[in-house]
Design an enzyme around this catalytic site. Structure first.
Site, short mmCIF file in Angstrom:
data_model
loop_
_atom_site.label_atom_id
_atom_site.label_comp_id
_atom_site.label_asym_id
_atom_site.label_seq_id
_atom_site.Cartn_x
_atom_site.Cartn_y
_atom_site.Cartn_z
CB ILE A 69 -2.62 -7.05 0.74
CG1 ILE A 69 -2.26 -7.61 2.11
CG2 ILE A 69 -4.11 -6.72 0.66
CD1 ILE A 69 -2.27 -6.62 3.23
CE LYS A 126 -7.35 -0.46 10.24
NZ LYS A 126 -6.13 -0.82 9.51
N GLY A 179 -0.50 4.86 -1.03
CA GLY A 179 -1.65 5.43 -0.33
C GLY A 179 -1.28 6.63 0.52
CD GLN A 180 -4.08 9.98 5.00
OE1 GLN A 180 -4.56 8.98 5.52
NE2 GLN A 180 -4.25 11.18 5.51
N GLY A 182 0.84 -1.21 0.00
CA GLY A 182 0.00 0.00 0.00
C GLY A 182 0.87 1.24 0.00
CB ILE A 234 -2.86 -2.80 -6.14
CG1 ILE A 234 -3.46 -1.45 -5.69
CG2 ILE A 234 -2.76 -3.77 -5.00
CD1 ILE A 234 -4.89 -1.51 -5.25
CE1 TYR A 287 -9.97 1.64 8.58
CE2 TYR A 287 -10.71 2.69 10.59
CZ TYR A 287 -9.73 2.48 9.64
OH TYR A 287 -8.52 3.11 9.77
N1 SER Z 1 -8.87 7.96 9.48
C1 SER Z 1 -9.64 6.75 9.63
C2 SER Z 1 -10.99 6.94 9.08
O1 SER Z 1 -11.52 8.01 9.23
C3 SER Z 1 -9.74 6.35 11.06
O2 SER Z 1 -8.54 5.78 11.48
O3 SER Z 1 -11.54 6.04 8.56
#
Ligand code: SER
Length: 330
Positions: free
Chosen positions: A55, A147, A11-12, A8, A35, A143
């Site tokens: 991944i 995690k 990415g950010q 990744g 990717i 999400y």
């Molecule tokens: N920055 C993430 C989100 O807003 C949270 O860890 O999804």
């Protein structure tokens, strides 16, 4: 750490962390894993090796690890919270299936692994203020589910197989380099862009919505320091609460107005993001990270705002000039 694979990497977090790690470990190989459709460009491409590493494809991870003799994997592949709500199956495949692939390759090739967790690993039953390190984690988002699963799986691989897994629970990350895309905390990046462009900002979250935030330079330092920490001092592994500041939309708006008095903000609520934010803590207690590996943020809201506005205005001016000159030459 000598030879590092970032999954990744475009990415950010990855696009900045790859460059930081290349500075930090000039004698090692820092491989930018990407990717298809998100290939590295410019400095990221030219300053070191890169490899196609999806991944969800364990074979691709293993071959990059073997080819570059990798000893540390930074697993940064994830769908952020709002996107994950729209594509929960994909979020699980990347966040949990992908992590399983990474951990298996790490087990077989003796690699350390960093996989960020998040403030999103907490839920509505978690104590909201100064959320402790060890507490209720019953998130209501996909999400968050990925995690928490990632934290547990990473700890399992550490205790069962001796894989050196470590991580932090990142708050919302603010940067002028790469945009986040699809998170609940993204407004705290978007607001700076609007302010610098002289546009009115429409905030998707209501006043009083507090969340932890961090400026990217602190986040990058945390990701490096946790992997360099003396393992004998670590009581926890996956994952450490870390934070730098907690604010709501009114506070960041007022801070930006100190520098750009004409800046205007109004509210245009996004119910999905609001409900996600409402399920997360207002502020984290990061005492364990401070005690076990010396974590300390450098940027508060004031310092970050000064730095962010300064860099962003230069970046936007440059982009505008490039746009104008490319219009002139075509
Ligand atoms: N920055 C993430 C989100 O807003 C949270 O860890 O999804």
């Amino acid at each position: 750490m000598k030879n590092i694979l970032l999954i990744g990497a475009t990415g950010q977090i990855g696009s900045e962390l790859t460059m930081r790690l290349r500075e930090e470990y000039p004698s090692g190989q820092v491989v930018a894993g990407y990717i298809s459709g998100a290939e590295p460009k410019g400095e990221l491409l030219e300053s070191g090796p890169s490899a196609m590493v999806d991944i969800t494809n364990a074979g691709q991870i293993a071959s990059a690890v073997k080819k570059y003799n990798i000893d540390t994997i930074y697993n940064l592949a994830a769908l952020l919270s709002a996107v994950a709500e729209k594509r929960p199956q994909l979020a699980w495949n990347v966040g949990v299936g992908g992590l399983y692939n990474v951990l298996e390759v790490a087990r077989e090739n003796n690699c350390a692994v960093f996989t960020p967790s998040s403030i999103g690993s907490f839920g509505p039953n978690t104590p909201r203020i100064k959320t402790p390190q060890d507490t209720v984690q019953r998130p209501t988002t996909m999400y968050g589910v990925t995690k928490v699963t990632g934290e547990l799986l990473s700890d399992y691989y550490a205790s069962r197989f001796g894989v050196d897994t470590r991580s932090v629970r990142f708050p919302g990350l603010i940067s002028y380099v790469a945009p986040p895309g699809g998170g609940t905390t993204d407004y705290a990046v978007d607001i700076y862009y609007a302010a610098c462009k002289g546009e009115k900002f429409f905030c998707p979250l209501k006043p009083g919505t507090f969340m932890d935030m961090m400026y990217m330079p602190d986040a990058l330092r945390a990701a490096i320091e946790i992997m360099e920490a003396d393992p004998s001092k670590l009581v926890h592994r996956n994952s450490f609460n870390i934070t730098a500041m907690s604010f709501d939309p009114e506070m960041i708006y007022a801070k930006i107005k100190e520098f750009i008095p004409d800046f205007q903000m109004d509210y245009k609520l996004d119910p999905l993001r609001q409900s996600i934010a409402d399920s997360w803590p207002d502020s984290l207690d990061d005492t364990c990270a401070r005690e076990e590996w010396g974590w300390k943020p450098r940027f508060d809201l004031d310092f970050m705002t000064k730095d962010m506005l300064a860099h962003l205005s230069v970046k936007l001016k440059k982009e505008t000039k490039e746009k104008v000159s490319s219009v002139c030459t075509t």
